[in-house]
Design a protein around this motif. Structure first.
Motif, PDB file in Angstrom:
ATOM      1  N   ASP A 162      65.615 -42.102  43.856  1.00 23.78           N
ATOM      2  CA  ASP A 162      66.346 -40.982  44.460  1.00 23.78           C
ATOM      3  C   ASP A 162      65.414 -39.858  44.877  1.00 23.78           C
ATOM      4  O   ASP A 162      65.603 -39.230  45.925  1.00 23.78           O
ATOM      5  CB  ASP A 162      67.398 -40.458  43.475  1.00 23.78           C
ATOM      6  N   ALA A 163      64.410 -39.574  44.053  1.00 23.96           N
ATOM      7  CA  ALA A 163      63.467 -38.503  44.384  1.00 23.96           C
ATOM      8  C   ALA A 163      62.627 -38.864  45.610  1.00 23.96           C
ATOM      9  O   ALA A 163      62.350 -38.011  46.465  1.00 23.96           O
ATOM     10  CB  ALA A 163      62.563 -38.213  43.187  1.00 23.96           C
ATOM     11  N   LEU A 164      62.223 -40.132  45.716  1.00 26.87           N
ATOM     12  CA  LEU A 164      61.467 -40.563  46.889  1.00 26.87           C
ATOM     13  C   LEU A 164      62.318 -40.466  48.156  1.00 26.87           C
ATOM     14  O   LEU A 164      61.836 -40.026  49.211  1.00 26.87           O
ATOM     15  CB  LEU A 164      60.979 -42.003  46.705  1.00 26.87           C
ATOM     16  N   THR A 165      63.573 -40.859  48.050  1.00 23.91           N
ATOM     17  CA  THR A 165      64.479 -40.766  49.199  1.00 23.91           C
ATOM     18  C   THR A 165      64.641 -39.318  49.639  1.00 23.91           C
ATOM     19  O   THR A 165      64.599 -38.991  50.829  1.00 23.91           O
ATOM     20  CB  THR A 165      65.859 -41.364  48.848  1.00 23.91           C
ATOM     21  N   PHE A 166      64.814 -38.434  48.659  1.00 23.17           N
ATOM     22  CA  PHE A 166      64.979 -37.006  48.937  1.00 23.17           C
ATOM     23  C   PHE A 166      63.727 -36.427  49.600  1.00 23.17           C
ATOM     24  O   PHE A 166      63.815 -35.545  50.461  1.00 23.17           O
ATOM     25  CB  PHE A 166      65.282 -36.260  47.638  1.00 23.17           C
ATOM     26  N   SER A 167      62.557 -36.941  49.212  1.00 26.20           N
ATOM     27  CA  SER A 167      61.294 -36.410  49.752  1.00 26.20           C
ATOM     28  C   SER A 167      60.985 -36.929  51.152  1.00 26.20           C
ATOM     29  O   SER A 167      60.030 -36.489  51.779  1.00 26.20           O
ATOM     30  CB  SER A 167      60.134 -36.776  48.812  1.00 26.20           C
ATOM     31  N   GLY A 168      61.786 -37.898  51.636  1.00 22.12           N
ATOM     32  CA  GLY A 168      61.574 -38.416  52.983  1.00 22.12           C
ATOM     33  C   GLY A 168      60.710 -39.657  53.049  1.00 22.12           C
ATOM     34  O   GLY A 168      60.282 -40.070  54.129  1.00 22.12           O
ATOM     35  N   TYR A 169      60.473 -40.280  51.911  1.00 20.81           N
ATOM     36  CA  TYR A 169      59.664 -41.504  51.884  1.00 20.81           C
ATOM     37  C   TYR A 169      60.439 -42.649  52.534  1.00 20.81           C
ATOM     38  O   TYR A 169      61.589 -42.904  52.198  1.00 20.81           O
ATOM     39  CB  TYR A 169      59.302 -41.854  50.442  1.00 20.81           C
ATOM     40  N   GLU A 170      59.806 -43.363  53.473  1.00 22.38           N
ATOM     41  CA  GLU A 170      60.480 -44.443  54.189  1.00 22.38           C
ATOM     42  C   GLU A 170      59.774 -45.784  54.031  1.00 22.38           C
ATOM     43  O   GLU A 170      60.125 -46.756  54.691  1.00 22.38           O
ATOM     44  CB  GLU A 170      60.581 -44.092  55.682  1.00 22.38           C
ATOM     45  N   GLY A 171      58.791 -45.858  53.153  1.00 24.14           N
ATOM     46  CA  GLY A 171      58.061 -47.112  52.954  1.00 24.14           C
ATOM     47  C   GLY A 171      58.815 -48.062  52.043  1.00 24.14           C
ATOM     48  O   GLY A 171      59.896 -47.757  51.528  1.00 24.14           O
ATOM     49  N   GLY A 172      58.231 -49.238  51.816  1.00 25.77           N
ATOM     50  CA  GLY A 172      58.844 -50.223  50.931  1.00 25.77           C
ATOM     51  C   GLY A 172      58.685 -49.822  49.473  1.00 25.77           C
ATOM     52  O   GLY A 172      57.654 -49.276  49.065  1.00 25.77           O
ATOM     53  N   LEU A 173      59.716 -50.095  48.678  1.00 25.79           N
ATOM     54  CA  LEU A 173      59.670 -49.752  47.254  1.00 25.79           C
ATOM     55  C   LEU A 173      58.665 -50.605  46.490  1.00 25.79           C
ATOM     56  O   LEU A 173      58.162 -50.190  45.445  1.00 25.79           O
ATOM     57  CB  LEU A 173      61.058 -49.915  46.635  1.00 25.79           C
ATOM     58  N   GLU A 174      58.369 -51.818  47.002  1.00 25.51           N
ATOM     59  CA  GLU A 174      57.425 -52.691  46.292  1.00 25.51           C
ATOM     60  C   GLU A 174      56.083 -51.995  46.071  1.00 25.51           C
ATOM     61  O   GLU A 174      55.447 -52.188  45.035  1.00 25.51           O
ATOM     62  CB  GLU A 174      57.191 -53.988  47.067  1.00 25.51           C
ATOM     63  N   ALA A 175      55.650 -51.190  47.050  1.00 26.98           N
ATOM     64  CA  ALA A 175      54.341 -50.536  46.942  1.00 26.98           C
ATOM     65  C   ALA A 175      54.298 -49.555  45.772  1.00 26.98           C
ATOM     66  O   ALA A 175      53.379 -49.583  44.950  1.00 26.98           O
ATOM     67  CB  ALA A 175      54.009 -49.813  48.248  1.00 26.98           C
ATOM     68  N   VAL A 176      55.315 -48.694  45.664  1.00 22.76           N
ATOM     69  CA  VAL A 176      55.337 -47.695  44.593  1.00 22.76           C
ATOM     70  C   VAL A 176      55.604 -48.355  43.245  1.00 22.76           C
ATOM     71  O   VAL A 176      54.941 -48.061  42.243  1.00 22.76           O
ATOM     72  CB  VAL A 176      56.403 -46.618  44.872  1.00 22.76           C
ATOM     73  N   LEU A 177      56.582 -49.262  43.204  1.00 24.09           N
ATOM     74  CA  LEU A 177      56.887 -49.955  41.953  1.00 24.09           C
ATOM     75  C   LEU A 177      55.709 -50.820  41.512  1.00 24.09           C
ATOM     76  O   LEU A 177      55.454 -50.964  40.310  1.00 24.09           O
ATOM     77  CB  LEU A 177      58.142 -50.809  42.126  1.00 24.09           C
ATOM     78  N   GLY A 178      55.002 -51.387  42.469  1.00 27.31           N
ATOM     79  CA  GLY A 178      53.815 -52.159  42.137  1.00 27.31           C
ATOM     80  C   GLY A 178      52.736 -51.294  41.517  1.00 27.31           C
ATOM     81  O   GLY A 178      52.072 -51.691  40.553  1.00 27.31           O
ATOM     82  N   ARG A 179      52.542 -50.076  42.062  1.00 26.07           N
ATOM     83  CA  ARG A 179      51.565 -49.156  41.465  1.00 26.07           C
ATOM     84  C   ARG A 179      51.988 -48.779  40.044  1.00 26.07           C
ATOM     85  O   ARG A 179      51.154 -48.661  39.140  1.00 26.07           O
ATOM     86  CB  ARG A 179      51.429 -47.893  42.317  1.00 26.07           C
ATOM     87  N   GLY A 180      53.299 -48.574  39.863  1.00 26.09           N
ATOM     88  CA  GLY A 180      53.801 -48.272  38.525  1.00 26.09           C
ATOM     89  C   GLY A 180      53.504 -49.400  37.558  1.00 26.09           C
ATOM     90  O   GLY A 180      53.122 -49.167  36.403  1.00 26.09           O
ATOM     91  N   GLN A 181      53.672 -50.631  38.013  1.00 27.38           N
ATOM     92  CA  GLN A 181      53.384 -51.774  37.152  1.00 27.38           C
ATOM     93  C   GLN A 181      51.898 -51.876  36.858  1.00 27.38           C
ATOM     94  O   GLN A 181      51.495 -52.258  35.757  1.00 27.38           O
ATOM     95  CB  GLN A 181      53.874 -53.059  37.817  1.00 27.38           C
ATOM     96  N   MET A 182      51.055 -51.530  37.832  1.00 27.45           N
ATOM     97  CA  MET A 182      49.614 -51.541  37.604  1.00 27.45           C
ATOM     98  C   MET A 182      49.221 -50.515  36.542  1.00 27.45           C
ATOM     99  O   MET A 182      48.441 -50.810  35.631  1.00 27.45           O
ATOM    100  CB  MET A 182      48.874 -51.260  38.909  1.00 27.45           C
ATOM    101  N   VAL A 183      49.772 -49.318  36.655  1.00 25.53           N
ATOM    102  CA  VAL A 183      49.499 -48.284  35.650  1.00 25.53           C
ATOM    103  C   VAL A 183      50.017 -48.720  34.287  1.00 25.53           C
ATOM    104  O   VAL A 183      49.356 -48.538  33.257  1.00 25.53           O
ATOM    105  CB  VAL A 183      50.141 -46.942  36.075  1.00 25.53           C
ATOM    106  N   SER A 184      51.221 -49.320  34.284  1.00 29.98           N
ATOM    107  CA  SER A 184      51.786 -49.824  33.041  1.00 29.98           C
ATOM    108  C   SER A 184      50.885 -50.888  32.426  1.00 29.98           C
ATOM    109  O   SER A 184      50.675 -50.922  31.208  1.00 29.98           O
ATOM    110  CB  SER A 184      53.179 -50.406  33.308  1.00 29.98           C
ATOM    111  N   GLY A 185      50.325 -51.749  33.279  1.00 32.95           N
ATOM    112  CA  GLY A 185      49.430 -52.783  32.779  1.00 32.95           C
ATOM    113  C   GLY A 185      48.161 -52.210  32.177  1.00 32.95           C
ATOM    114  O   GLY A 185      47.680 -52.672  31.134  1.00 32.95           O
TER     115      GLY A 185
END
Length: 424
Positions: free
Chosen positions: A126-149
């Motif tokens: 929701d925050a990304l949508t509000f900020s105007g982000y229009e890219g694919g969610l896989e990129a951000v969620l993938g970075r989150g998984q990398m940090v989690s790893g």
């Protein structure tokens, strides 16, 4: 990604880093900790099953807290609850408590994690949508998984080494300390953006309203429903495998007290998460449909588990474990993006929590069943049985694919059509 979206991503990655670090201190030694407390294999995995039962019981109520009172409130409650329950686990170990006490506190641990599940991801989208982000969610969620790893890698290795140098209880105390620090971080940085909580004077009425709307957006939405119905088999097996690999690898290694080896198993999974998170958007760019990734991942993961059932060589088992973890990790951001693109904002946290509930419900059944199989037939056979169970998820994923949801083609590979017709 604009500046506002980058700020949201930084906060998300910070919360993910701290939360995963706290949790992972015990991930490499949790089963050994329970066995050291005097529990049998059946009791140890039954205790884990009570943990997942707690997640089943509280997923929807805490999802309602996130959607009705705010994702920030839910996160803060999660840090407090999980810290308290983790300290109780430490006390039970010191007191050599009976099984019923482990069961009760395991449920409380599940409650703590349900405050996080759905809330953080819903806050991010929701925050990304509000900020105007229009890219694919896989990129951000993938970075989150990398940090989690990365956090899991550091936390699990540290937990195993610290346990071997001191005792099995110290990593639990470290988790408590980091969770307290994360409460402070989230209190300062995390604010609901792009989402306004709808607080109600009647919690019961709010629960019914949000749950009803979530069922409409979730179980009554065919492509979402079939993905959720696959979760008990894939997630239930994954939970068991992760915890069973600790004693299984020690058995292959030949030293039951080499706790650092158990930490190494969790570290390999963590490293695989980093690689899988990086691979997810690249794999997505090569295939037309997200469900292709999910189906292939389930089939290959199940096959590897069957192979692990026939493996008696420590290093071969480590390689198979690493491949299994990479494949599962690469599919996860794709699955998350697929679901999020089919869920409305107001019910996002609750629907995601309900999805987590479905996975946890599988763990409630699968863990004690496979734990008993490990007692009777040994860990290798229990892993092979787990691979067979995971294959049951494939028909449900195929059914979701047949619904031809627009989300299946969202951000598809260049040249792929996004205009596939919807079924009547």
């Amino acid at each position: 990604m604009n500046a506002a979206a980058r700020k949201i991503q930084r906060i998300y990655l910070t919360l993910t880093l701290g939360n995963t670090l706290a949790a992972s201190f015990i991930w490499g030694i949790n089963t050994l900790f329970l066995l050291d407390a005097g529990l049998s294999n059946l009791e140890a995995f039954a205790a884990n099953a009570f943990f997942t039962a707690g997640m089943v019981l509280f997923e929807v109520p805490t999802g309602v807290v996130a959607d009705g009172w705010g994702r920030r409130v839910s996160f803060l409650l999660g840090t407090v609850t999980l810290a308290g329950a983790t300290y109780l686990y430490y006390l039970l170990w010191q007191l050599s408590a009976p099984f019923w006490a482990w069961a009760v506190v395991s449920v409380l641990l599940g409650l703590g994690f349900t405050f996080f599940s759905g809330a953080v991801e819903a806050w991010l989208v929701d925050a990304l949508t509000f900020s105007g982000y229009e890219g694919g969610l896989e990129a951000v969620l993938g970075r989150g998984q990398m940090v989690s790893g990365v956090a899991m890698l550091g936390g699990s290795v540290a937990g195993g080494v610290i346990a071997q140098a001191t005792n099995l209880g110290v990593p639990f105390l470290l988790r408590v300390g980091v969770l307290v620090a994360m409460f402070v971080v989230a209190f300062v940085l995390m604010h609901d953006v792009g989402f306004t909580p709808e607080r109600s004077t009647s919690p019961l009425r709010a629960t019914r309203a949000v749950l009803s709307a979530s069922i409409e957006s979730g179980l009554k939405n065919p492509p979402v429903r079939y993905v959720m119905l696959a979760a008990p088999f894939s997630a239930g097996v994954a939970i068991y495998v992760f915890y069973a690999l600790q004693p299984y690898l020690l058995e292959l290694f030949g030293d039951p007290h080499a706790y650092s080896v158990a930490g190494l198993a969790a570290a390999i999974v963590a490293g695989a998460q980093v690689l899988g998170g990086w691979l997810a958007p690249h794999i997505r760019s090569l295939v037309r449909k997200r469900t292709t990734v999910l189906i292939a991942s389930s089939v290959v993961s199940a096959s590897i588990l069957v192979l692990l059932g026939f493996t008696r060589v420590f290093w071969v088992a480590l390689v198979l474990l690493a491949v299994w973890a990479v494949i599962s990790s690469a599919a996860m951001p794709v699955r998350q993006a697929y679901l999020n693109d089919m869920i409305a904002s107001k019910q996002r946290a609750t629907v995601l929590s309900f999805d987590s509930l479905m996975g946890s419900s599988g763990g409630v059944v699968v863990q004690p069943v496979l734990g008993r199989a490990a007692d009777v037939y040994g860990y290798p056979t229990s892993l092979a049985i787990g691979g067979v169970i995971e294959l049951i998820a494939v028909p449900f994923l195929l059914a979701s694919r047949r619904q031809r949801a627009a989300a299946d083609l969202s951000n598809a590979a260049p040249g792929a059509s996004n205009a596939e017709p919807q079924p009547t």
